[in-house]
Design a protein around this motif. Structure first.
Motif, PDB file in Angstrom:
ATOM      1  N   VAL A 102     157.525 111.374 118.487  1.00 45.93           N
ATOM      2  CA  VAL A 102     156.884 112.594 118.979  1.00 45.93           C
ATOM      3  C   VAL A 102     155.374 112.503 118.836  1.00 45.93           C
ATOM      4  CG1 VAL A 102     156.691 115.094 118.643  1.00 45.93           C
ATOM      5  CG2 VAL A 102     158.917 113.984 118.489  1.00 45.93           C
ATOM      6  N   GLY A 103     154.899 111.951 117.718  1.00 47.08           N
ATOM      7  CA  GLY A 103     153.461 111.795 117.540  1.00 47.08           C
ATOM      8  C   GLY A 103     152.851 110.890 118.593  1.00 47.08           C
ATOM      9  N   PHE A 118     152.048 121.026 120.461  1.00 48.52           N
ATOM     10  CA  PHE A 118     151.483 120.538 119.208  1.00 48.52           C
ATOM     11  C   PHE A 118     151.163 121.687 118.261  1.00 48.52           C
ATOM     12  CE2 PHE A 118     147.662 118.892 116.860  1.00 48.52           C
ATOM     13  CZ  PHE A 118     148.367 118.033 116.040  1.00 48.52           C
ATOM     14  N   VAL A 119     150.587 122.752 118.794  1.00 46.26           N
ATOM     15  CA  VAL A 119     150.271 123.925 117.960  1.00 46.26           C
ATOM     16  C   VAL A 119     151.546 124.581 117.459  1.00 46.26           C
ATOM     17  CG1 VAL A 119     149.257 126.229 117.978  1.00 46.26           C
ATOM     18  CG2 VAL A 119     148.033 124.334 119.045  1.00 46.26           C
ATOM     19  N   ALA A 120     152.569 124.620 118.281  1.00 49.09           N
ATOM     20  CA  ALA A 120     153.844 125.208 117.853  1.00 49.09           C
ATOM     21  C   ALA A 120     154.459 124.411 116.709  1.00 49.09           C
ATOM     22  CB  ALA A 120     154.807 125.269 119.036  1.00 49.09           C
ATOM     23  N   ILE A 121     154.341 123.085 116.781  1.00 49.10           N
ATOM     24  CA  ILE A 121     154.860 122.252 115.693  1.00 49.10           C
ATOM     25  C   ILE A 121     154.061 122.474 114.419  1.00 49.10           C
ATOM     26  CG2 ILE A 121     155.162 119.872 114.923  1.00 49.10           C
ATOM     27  CD1 ILE A 121     155.778 119.105 117.801  1.00 49.10           C
ATOM     28  N   LEU A 122     152.734 122.507 114.548  1.00 52.86           N
ATOM     29  CA  LEU A 122     151.899 122.718 113.367  1.00 52.86           C
ATOM     30  C   LEU A 122     152.093 124.100 112.757  1.00 52.86           C
ATOM     31  CD1 LEU A 122     148.449 121.068 114.169  1.00 52.86           C
ATOM     32  CD2 LEU A 122     150.277 120.218 112.715  1.00 52.86           C
ATOM     33  N   MET A 158     163.284 115.951 110.869  1.00 49.86           N
ATOM     34  CA  MET A 158     161.985 115.804 111.520  1.00 49.86           C
ATOM     35  C   MET A 158     161.048 116.833 110.917  1.00 49.86           C
ATOM     36  SD  MET A 158     161.043 116.211 115.558  1.00 49.86           S
ATOM     37  CE  MET A 158     159.333 116.350 116.097  1.00 49.86           C
ATOM     38  N   THR A 159     159.798 116.449 110.651  1.00 53.93           N
ATOM     39  CA  THR A 159     158.859 117.341 109.981  1.00 53.93           C
ATOM     40  C   THR A 159     157.570 117.468 110.775  1.00 53.93           C
ATOM     41  OG1 THR A 159     157.898 115.552 108.664  1.00 53.93           O
ATOM     42  CG2 THR A 159     159.787 116.717 107.725  1.00 53.93           C
ATOM     43  N   ALA A 160     156.951 118.633 110.654  1.00 55.56           N
ATOM     44  CA  ALA A 160     155.674 118.862 111.324  1.00 55.56           C
ATOM     45  C   ALA A 160     154.569 118.014 110.705  1.00 55.56           C
ATOM     46  CB  ALA A 160     155.315 120.343 111.251  1.00 55.56           C
ATOM     47  N   PHE A 164     152.255 115.364 112.778  1.00 59.86           N
ATOM     48  CA  PHE A 164     150.796 115.458 112.773  1.00 59.86           C
ATOM     49  C   PHE A 164     150.167 114.159 112.271  1.00 59.86           C
ATOM     50  CE2 PHE A 164     147.026 116.316 110.146  1.00 59.86           C
ATOM     51  CZ  PHE A 164     146.146 116.742 111.128  1.00 59.86           C
ATOM     52  N   LEU A 165     150.707 113.608 111.195  1.00 61.90           N
ATOM     53  CA  LEU A 165     150.158 112.377 110.626  1.00 61.90           C
ATOM     54  C   LEU A 165     150.234 111.237 111.625  1.00 61.90           C
ATOM     55  CD1 LEU A 165     149.096 110.827 108.100  1.00 61.90           C
ATOM     56  CD2 LEU A 165     151.487 110.376 107.522  1.00 61.90           C
ATOM     57  N   MET A 166     151.386 111.081 112.255  1.00 59.07           N
ATOM     58  CA  MET A 166     151.547 109.965 113.184  1.00 59.07           C
ATOM     59  C   MET A 166     150.704 110.175 114.443  1.00 59.07           C
ATOM     60  SD  MET A 166     153.307 108.086 111.368  1.00 59.07           S
ATOM     61  CE  MET A 166     153.214 106.784 112.578  1.00 59.07           C
TER      62      MET A 166
END
Length: 285
Positions: A102-103, A118-122, A158-160, A164-166
């Motif tokens: 995903v990243g 992306f904002v929704a995941i964060l 799966m984590t936000a 974000f990191l990837m």
């Protein structure tokens, strides 16, 4: 070659020790003692019998390994250890795969709604875990996942944070590498797997280590979703020693000492990846 006279040698300026350095080393030593003391007390208690548990001496008066023999010969502890290992490994592999996929998609593809996704995941990072437990439990109940391995694992597959990191690391990969791979005829999945993934090894290492350690020590959600002792993870199983006839602190400390071995092994052998991943994550963030 002439030697300096004693008077000349005594007149040489002595190296000055900066007060700030002394204070820093003193604070570092005090912090190290504070952090190590609970571990030493845990190991000390694991070597005591029930009559010595409340003796606060670090070195036991009569150390014994009977607690370790009893714990390791208990089939329940072995099952809890295996359960924690299964959950931690599967969730770690899932995070490395899906978070990086995903990243990569968010970093290297331009499509409508990309920033909204992306904002929704964060935004999920702003929700406390305690508020997510009820939806997770209702979902697990509706799909029949209660008291199962899948019920323990699905919230962390799966984590936000991992996404974000990837994403941050994949954005640092030059697009020329990817375009060259496309010209050579590789499909997008092969480009991600063979070209992009090897270039973000420090991030993958850090994500895998943190995910494994987080799931190895997870307590709250496994406690809620499991009811049978056969599916307890190690932290939940160790807590059961505190709700039997009496609190068996020596067994709890013995089990905790054994449970820390995987984390210590991971840190000792992979600490350079941990430090490197954290440093690069801070630079990318």
């Amino acid at each position: 070659m002439t030697r300096a006279a004693p008077s000349q040698r005594s007149s040489l300026p002595m190296p000055r020790v900066r007060p700030g350095r002394i204070i820093a080393w003193t604070l570092l030593f005090i912090g190290g003692v504070i952090m190590v003391t609970p571990l030493l007390f845990m190991l000390s208690t694991s070597l005591k019998d029930a009559s010595q548990v409340y003796d606060l001496r670090i070195i036991p008066a009569a150390p014994t390994f009977d607690n370790y023999i009893e714990i390791l010969s208990d089939g329940r502890f072995t099952r809890w250890f295996v359960n924690s290992m299964i959950v931690a490994i599967i969730v770690t592999l899932s995070n490395v795969f899906f978070d990086s996929l995903v990243g990569y998609t968010l970093a290297k593809f331009r499509f409508r709604g990309r920033y909204i996704v992306f904002v929704a995941i964060l935004s999920t990072l702003m929700i406390p875990t305690e508020m997510l437990v009820l939806p997770w439990y209702l979902m697990a109940s509706q799909f029949g996942w209660l008291d199962s391995y899948w019920g323990i694992m699905f919230p962390g597959m799966m984590t936000a944070f991992g996404t974000f990191l990837m994403k941050q690391f994949f954005e640092g990969i030059p697009n020329d590498f990817l375009e060259a791979a496309r010209i050579d005829g590789l499909n997008e999945f092969a480009i991600w797997w063979k070209i992009a993934m090897p270039l973000v090894t420090p991030a993958l290492s850090a994500l895998a280590i943190f995910t494994f350690l987080g799931n190895w020590t997870a307590f709250f959600w496994p406690l809620i979703v499991t009811t049978s002792a056969e599916l307890y993870t190690l932290p939940v199983g160790l807590s059961s020693f505190a709700v039997e006839q009496s609190i068996q602190w020596e067994k709890i400390m013995t089990g905790a000492s054994i449970a820390t071995l995987p984390t210590l092994i991971i840190f000792l052998f992979l600490q350079r990846y941990i430090v490197r991943g954290v440093m690069l994550a801070g630079l990318k963030g």
